[in-house]
Scaffold this motif. Structure first.
Motif, PDB file in Angstrom:
ATOM      1  N   GLU A   1     -20.141  44.336 -24.554  1.00  0.00           N
ATOM      2  CA  GLU A   1     -20.878  44.257 -25.817  1.00  0.00           C
ATOM      3  C   GLU A   1     -19.936  43.996 -26.985  1.00  0.00           C
ATOM      4  O   GLU A   1     -20.233  43.209 -27.884  1.00  0.00           O
ATOM      5  N   ASP A   2     -18.788  44.656 -26.977  1.00  0.00           N
ATOM      6  CA  ASP A   2     -17.795  44.489 -28.040  1.00  0.00           C
ATOM      7  C   ASP A   2     -17.272  43.053 -28.062  1.00  0.00           C
ATOM      8  O   ASP A   2     -17.180  42.418 -29.113  1.00  0.00           O
TER       9      ASP A   2
ATOM     10  N   ASP B   1     -18.764  40.408 -26.722  1.00  0.00           N
ATOM     11  CA  ASP B   1     -19.871  39.523 -27.071  1.00  0.00           C
ATOM     12  C   ASP B   1     -20.077  39.477 -28.579  1.00  0.00           C
ATOM     13  O   ASP B   1     -20.416  38.428 -29.137  1.00  0.00           O
TER      14      ASP B   1
ATOM     15  N   SER C   1     -15.498  46.775 -24.143  1.00  0.00           N
ATOM     16  CA  SER C   1     -16.780  46.631 -23.459  1.00  0.00           C
ATOM     17  C   SER C   1     -17.269  45.192 -23.580  1.00  0.00           C
ATOM     18  O   SER C   1     -16.852  44.456 -24.484  1.00  0.00           O
TER      19      SER C   1
END
Length: 129
Positions: A50-51, A53, A48
């Protein structure tokens, strides 16, 4: 530059931490490669945003500049090896998992192909589990 071949698994997270340490130790940048299988509707290797980032933020906290490279390819190993060549990687960091004795005999695993074909040293990191 250190290249991290990342997938969102426990071995992948352990490899990410090792790659950040390696890049910091050599005062160099980090390129995080999350190769996606082209044409696949669902691919468990796809991390993802988010992962990814979080890896970039963790690298920044360690004083390392990290960038994300998300190639789409039907051959994930080729995408990783091409990225290592394209970016002039000093080393490739991969996460590996425990394999049974029979599993060790099987050919064709992604990690094994990277270990055998990489244009630079490969650091294989095994998670505790």
């Amino acid at each position: 530059m250190i290249l991290l071949s990342y997938i969102p698994t426990e071995p992948g997270r352990v490899a990410a931490a090792a790659a950040v340490r390696e890049a910091a130790a050599h005062d160099t940048d980090l390129v995080v490669v999350n190769a996606r299988r082209g044409g696949a509707l669902v691919d468990s290797r796809t991390a993802s945003d988010e992962d990814l980032d979080a890896i970039v933020r963790g690298a920044a906290e360690a004083g390392v500049t990290a960038t994300i490279h998300r190639p789409e390819s039907t051959d994930v190993v080729a995408a990783i090896l091409d990225a290592a060549t394209e970016h002039g990687a000093q080393a490739v960091v991969i996460g590996i998992r425990h394999r049974s004795p029979v599993g060790k005999l099987l050919l064709g695993s992604t990690a094994q192909q990277i270990l055998l074909e990489a244009p630079c040293p490969v650091i294989a990191v095994k998670s505790e589990g």
